[in-house]
Design a protein around this motif. Structure first.
Motif, PDB file in Angstrom:
ATOM      1  N   ASP A 167      38.683 -51.846   5.713  1.00 37.44           N
ATOM      2  CA  ASP A 167      39.588 -51.801   6.867  1.00 37.44           C
ATOM      3  C   ASP A 167      40.961 -51.272   6.459  1.00 37.44           C
ATOM      4  O   ASP A 167      41.580 -50.490   7.177  1.00 37.44           O
ATOM      5  N   GLY A 168      41.424 -51.668   5.268  1.00 36.71           N
ATOM      6  CA  GLY A 168      42.700 -51.166   4.775  1.00 36.71           C
ATOM      7  C   GLY A 168      42.656 -49.676   4.503  1.00 36.71           C
ATOM      8  O   GLY A 168      43.604 -48.940   4.796  1.00 36.71           O
ATOM      9  N   VAL A 169      41.541 -49.215   3.927  1.00 33.11           N
ATOM     10  CA  VAL A 169      41.384 -47.788   3.659  1.00 33.11           C
ATOM     11  C   VAL A 169      41.417 -46.996   4.962  1.00 33.11           C
ATOM     12  O   VAL A 169      42.141 -45.999   5.103  1.00 33.11           O
ATOM     13  N   ALA A 170      40.604 -47.450   5.941  1.00 30.93           N
ATOM     14  CA  ALA A 170      40.451 -46.693   7.183  1.00 30.93           C
ATOM     15  C   ALA A 170      41.686 -46.763   8.078  1.00 30.93           C
ATOM     16  O   ALA A 170      42.042 -45.770   8.728  1.00 30.93           O
ATOM     17  N   SER A 171      42.342 -47.913   8.109  1.00 32.09           N
ATOM     18  CA  SER A 171      43.468 -48.102   9.029  1.00 32.09           C
ATOM     19  C   SER A 171      44.790 -47.617   8.474  1.00 32.09           C
ATOM     20  O   SER A 171      45.687 -47.228   9.242  1.00 32.09           O
ATOM     21  N   ASP A 172      44.949 -47.645   7.150  1.00 31.97           N
ATOM     22  CA  ASP A 172      46.242 -47.302   6.548  1.00 31.97           C
ATOM     23  C   ASP A 172      46.200 -46.048   5.667  1.00 31.97           C
ATOM     24  O   ASP A 172      47.019 -45.146   5.815  1.00 31.97           O
ATOM     25  N   ALA A 173      45.242 -46.004   4.740  1.00 35.93           N
ATOM     26  CA  ALA A 173      45.211 -44.886   3.797  1.00 35.93           C
ATOM     27  C   ALA A 173      44.773 -43.584   4.463  1.00 35.93           C
ATOM     28  O   ALA A 173      45.382 -42.534   4.238  1.00 35.93           O
ATOM     29  N   VAL A 174      43.725 -43.639   5.278  1.00 36.57           N
ATOM     30  CA  VAL A 174      43.209 -42.412   5.887  1.00 36.57           C
ATOM     31  C   VAL A 174      44.235 -41.725   6.794  1.00 36.57           C
ATOM     32  O   VAL A 174      44.421 -40.505   6.704  1.00 36.57           O
ATOM     33  N   PRO A 175      44.933 -42.456   7.697  1.00 33.63           N
ATOM     34  CA  PRO A 175      45.952 -41.766   8.508  1.00 33.63           C
ATOM     35  C   PRO A 175      47.030 -41.087   7.667  1.00 33.63           C
ATOM     36  O   PRO A 175      47.479 -39.981   8.003  1.00 33.63           O
ATOM     37  N   ALA A 176      47.436 -41.730   6.576  1.00 34.10           N
ATOM     38  CA  ALA A 176      48.435 -41.117   5.703  1.00 34.10           C
ATOM     39  C   ALA A 176      47.882 -39.858   5.047  1.00 34.10           C
ATOM     40  O   ALA A 176      48.571 -38.838   4.927  1.00 34.10           O
ATOM     41  N   LEU A 177      46.615 -39.909   4.636  1.00 33.19           N
ATOM     42  CA  LEU A 177      45.992 -38.740   4.024  1.00 33.19           C
ATOM     43  C   LEU A 177      45.839 -37.594   5.025  1.00 33.19           C
ATOM     44  O   LEU A 177      46.019 -36.422   4.687  1.00 33.19           O
ATOM     45  N   LEU A 178      45.527 -37.925   6.274  1.00 34.05           N
ATOM     46  CA  LEU A 178      45.413 -36.887   7.296  1.00 34.05           C
ATOM     47  C   LEU A 178      46.760 -36.226   7.561  1.00 34.05           C
ATOM     48  O   LEU A 178      46.834 -35.024   7.845  1.00 34.05           O
ATOM     49  N   GLN A 179      47.830 -37.008   7.440  1.00 26.42           N
ATOM     50  CA  GLN A 179      49.159 -36.417   7.573  1.00 26.42           C
ATOM     51  C   GLN A 179      49.427 -35.446   6.422  1.00 26.42           C
ATOM     52  O   GLN A 179      50.010 -34.368   6.618  1.00 26.42           O
ATOM     53  N   ALA A 218      38.101 -46.175  11.410  1.00 17.97           N
ATOM     54  CA  ALA A 218      38.988 -47.332  11.503  1.00 17.97           C
ATOM     55  C   ALA A 218      38.444 -48.368  12.479  1.00 17.97           C
ATOM     56  O   ALA A 218      38.504 -49.581  12.223  1.00 17.97           O
ATOM     57  N   THR A 219      37.899 -47.898  13.596  1.00 16.91           N
ATOM     58  CA  THR A 219      37.338 -48.817  14.596  1.00 16.91           C
ATOM     59  C   THR A 219      36.165 -49.597  14.013  1.00 16.91           C
ATOM     60  O   THR A 219      36.079 -50.832  14.159  1.00 16.91           O
ATOM     61  N   GLU A 220      35.256 -48.893  13.353  1.00 15.52           N
ATOM     62  CA  GLU A 220      34.068 -49.558  12.809  1.00 15.52           C
ATOM     63  C   GLU A 220      34.419 -50.474  11.639  1.00 15.52           C
ATOM     64  O   GLU A 220      33.862 -51.570  11.507  1.00 15.52           O
ATOM     65  N   ALA A 221      35.338 -50.043  10.795  1.00 19.91           N
ATOM     66  CA  ALA A 221      35.742 -50.887   9.665  1.00 19.91           C
ATOM     67  C   ALA A 221      36.443 -52.145  10.157  1.00 19.91           C
ATOM     68  O   ALA A 221      36.225 -53.244   9.620  1.00 19.91           O
ATOM     69  N   ARG A 258      55.893 -36.168   0.055  1.00 22.95           N
ATOM     70  CA  ARG A 258      56.170 -37.362  -0.739  1.00 22.95           C
ATOM     71  C   ARG A 258      55.872 -38.650   0.021  1.00 22.95           C
ATOM     72  O   ARG A 258      55.190 -39.543  -0.485  1.00 22.95           O
ATOM     73  N   GLY A 259      56.396 -38.748   1.255  1.00 24.89           N
ATOM     74  CA  GLY A 259      56.240 -39.981   2.026  1.00 24.89           C
ATOM     75  C   GLY A 259      54.797 -40.344   2.305  1.00 24.89           C
ATOM     76  O   GLY A 259      54.342 -41.445   1.961  1.00 24.89           O
ATOM     77  N   PRO A 260      54.035 -39.454   2.944  1.00 20.33           N
ATOM     78  CA  PRO A 260      52.636 -39.807   3.245  1.00 20.33           C
ATOM     79  C   PRO A 260      51.777 -40.023   2.005  1.00 20.33           C
ATOM     80  O   PRO A 260      50.883 -40.876   2.008  1.00 20.33           O
ATOM     81  N   LEU A 261      52.035 -39.281   0.926  1.00 19.25           N
ATOM     82  CA  LEU A 261      51.265 -39.508  -0.301  1.00 19.25           C
ATOM     83  C   LEU A 261      51.565 -40.878  -0.890  1.00 19.25           C
ATOM     84  O   LEU A 261      50.650 -41.589  -1.337  1.00 19.25           O
ATOM     85  N   ALA A 262      52.839 -41.274  -0.887  1.00 27.07           N
ATOM     86  CA  ALA A 262      53.202 -42.590  -1.410  1.00 27.07           C
ATOM     87  C   ALA A 262      52.563 -43.695  -0.575  1.00 27.07           C
ATOM     88  O   ALA A 262      52.078 -44.704  -1.108  1.00 27.07           O
ATOM     89  N   GLU A 263      52.538 -43.509   0.749  1.00 21.57           N
ATOM     90  CA  GLU A 263      51.927 -44.512   1.629  1.00 21.57           C
ATOM     91  C   GLU A 263      50.419 -44.576   1.401  1.00 21.57           C
ATOM     92  O   GLU A 263      49.832 -45.668   1.362  1.00 21.57           O
ATOM     93  N   ALA A 264      49.784 -43.433   1.232  1.00 19.06           N
ATOM     94  CA  ALA A 264      48.346 -43.415   0.966  1.00 19.06           C
ATOM     95  C   ALA A 264      48.033 -44.128  -0.342  1.00 19.06           C
ATOM     96  O   ALA A 264      47.062 -44.898  -0.427  1.00 19.06           O
TER      97      ALA A 264
END
Length: 580
Positions: free
Chosen positions: A103-115, A64-67, A138-144
């Motif tokens: 940046d969207g993938v790293a900052s938003d999608a990845v944290p949701a996937l890690l959850q 996320a930092t590098e992106a 359900r929640g984190p998958l929908a956000e990802a």
């Protein structure tokens, strides 16, 4: 040159040098951060593969930092100005869009996937599946899914056709990756919405679990020669009992099939349980299986049919560890050969059946009660679904409709807007287990765009991964005993080509020789052409054809093909020749 002229040249050149130097620096900065983000992504996938949640979180934060830094570097006015330069302007704009997307993938999608990864550990239990843990996903998958879709929107609208040759393939590979990941997340989000009810949250469910034998190929993967009746309630699974149906079906009246189905597949589609998946349309095949099953097992209504194959089982065993059957250890690297080759060489017909039954039950028990690595289990399911090795048909309409377009539904595509679909279905015509040696791949390309239709050229190449000399020495249980008139050690494969909805199939050729196209049957709006191919050795046999798409199908296309005994997916995409 006079001193005054040298001074004039220097006066003009210094700002230009400064501009070029700054442009080079900012470009290098973007590239550096993108490379660092890619390295962090690799660390992330490695950590997830090893089940190291702490390392995965650290890699995700670094990514996320590098992106974000890459986006900042490419987001200023200077970079925007460079996007208007001739020759390189579209490349600059493309890289800028890529940094925003990443940046969207790293900052938003990845944290949701890690959850999702963290919470997925609670899903499998010793008794089956924790339904509440599934609901929590359900929640984190929908956000990802939402985040990945937004990231895809940033790059999917970019025309990369004019990019530099070094940039274009990398950019298009990134777009394909984001697109496929979004689709997979959509399927996963839909699944966790439907799964609790399907796993008995509202009462007991009964399913037929069919094991497809890739050694005798069928359009959806393989002959459904082994099966279990499974019950599930509140996430707890158990094996029920059901009457064997194979020896009964041929004496019973055929099931109703359409005239088009009869023309394409013959009457076997409606006569034999084992031939119900001559069609690559899994919902239709499952409907036929269900009817036969309930006809023989009176009063035992099933709620769905789930199909798997030994290649999927090899993926699942990575999450459970080895399983022993009759003193033989089934491992991810050996289970396909152990199930699809060895029994036909060493056992009689009745012994084979009994062995398959014991193996099916042992593996089923392991994957339902002894999952040691939930993330490997989840990845195995996802990979199997993406390759068409996990197919699910629910006979509750509201559930089936939820994932009608998902890969796990296995439906033969109909009209799909701008997207043309081409499918290749393979069926054994030998009555043997020679498909264990069958290898094949398909390719389709768009050759031109005329009046809103694309002209396509397609080919499927088939080989036999064993020499004719060695094949002739195989036992009759593998070669088929020549009962179908096919020489021992050879195999006949029916290749069916399904053209795009509303399109055409024409000019069939086998190894360059024109084959008369006696009929191209319209099957629910899609043209179907069939050719029988005899494969006798490792020499490749190639079937080629020409096609047109339906009107308005001007987008990139998708190619589907029967899953094989070899891990991986034969599906692919082809670029459109129509301007968008």
């Amino acid at each position: 040159m006079s001193k005054s002229r040298w001074r004039l040249v220097a006066l003009v050149s210094l700002p230009l040098v400064a501009v070029l130097a700054y442009s080079f620096w900012i470009t290098s900065s973007v590239v550096q951060h993108l490379r660092a983000a890619d390295s962090s992504y690799r660390d992330l996938t490695a950590a997830l593969s090893e089940g190291d949640d702490e390392a995965a979180s650290a890699a995700g934060e670094s990514m996320a930092t590098e992106a974000g830094a890459a986006r900042d570097s490419a987001g200023g006015r200077w970079w925007g100005a460079m996007s208007h330069l001739p020759s390189v302007g579209d490349d600059v704009a493309g890289v800028r869009a890529l940094t925003v997307s990443l940046d969207g993938v790293a900052s938003d999608a990845v944290p949701a996937l890690l959850q999702v990864v963290r919470e997925a550990h609670d899903v499998p239990t010793a008794q089956g599946v924790d339904l509440q843990a599934i609901r929590a996903l359900r929640g984190p998958l929908a956000e990802a899914e939402r985040s990945m879709a937004r990231a895809g929107g940033e790059v999917e609208k970019v025309d990369s056709s004019g990019f530099h040759s070094a940039l274009r393939p990398k950019f298009e590979a990134y777009v394909d990756s984001v697109t496929s990941t979004t689709a997979a997340l959509h399927d996963a989000a839909t699944t966790v919405e439907v799964l609790p009810v399907m796993l008995g949250a509202s009462g007991q469910r009964r399913y037929l679990l069919a094991f497809q034998n890739n050694a005798e190929i069928r359009a959806t993967g393989g002959m459904p020669g082994s099966y279990l009746e499974v019950t599930v309630k509140e996430g707890r699974l158990a094996v029920a009992s059901g009457r064997d149906i194979r020896i009964y079906t041929e004496r019973r009246p055929p099931l109703p099939i359409t005239a088009a189905e009869r023309a394409v597949y013959g009457p076997q589609l409606g006569s034999y349980f084992l031939d119900a998946n001559f069609t690559p349309d899994y919902p239709r095949a499952a409907d036929l299986m269900r009817t036969r099953w309930e006809e023989v097992n009176v009063g035992r209504r099933i709620d769905g049919v789930v199909a798997v194959d030994p290649v999927m089982l090899s993926y699942l065993l990575t999450s459970t560890g080895p399983v022993k059957v009759d003193g033989v250890t089934l491992k991810p690297t050996t289970v396909v050969r152990t199930l699809l080759h060895d029994p036909y060489v060493t056992m009689s017909f009745l012994e084979q059946d009994a062995y398959f039954g014991r193996a099916s039950r042992a593996i089923f028990a392991a994957v339902t009660t002894d999952v040691r690595d939930p993330m490997k289990f989840a990845r195995a399911l996802g990979r199997s679904a993406s390759e068409g090795r996990l197919l699910v048909r629910s006979f509750h309409d509201d559930e089936q409709e939820r994932w009608a377009d998902a890969r796990v539904a296995g439906a033969l595509s109909g009209e799909d807007g701008r997207t043309p679909h081409v499918d290749v279905g393979l069926n054994d015509g030998t009555g043997s287990k020679m498909s264990y040696y069958l290898r094949f791949e398909a390719e389709v390309r768009s050759t031109e765009c005329v009046d809103g239709k694309q002209r396509l050229a397609g080919a499927v190449t088939l080989t036999q991964a064993i020499s004719s000399r060695k094949a002739a020495k195989l036992p009759p249980s593998v070669t088929g005993r020549g009962l179908s008139g096919i020489p021992t050690g050879e195999q006949m494969v029916f290749v069916r080509v399904y053209g795009p909805f509303g399109g055409t199939v024409s000019r069939l050729r086998v190894d360059g020789k024109r084959i008369p196209l006696t009929q191209s049957v319209d099957l629910d709006g899609r043209p179907v052409a069939t050719v029988a191919v005899l494969i006798s050795s490792i020499r490749a046999v190639q079937v080629e054809w020409d096609m047109t798409t339906g009107p308005g199908q001007t987008g990139s296309g998708e190619v589907g093909i029967t899953p094989s005994v070899v891990p991986g997916s034969g599906g692919s995409r082809f670029a459109s020749t129509c301007s968008n």
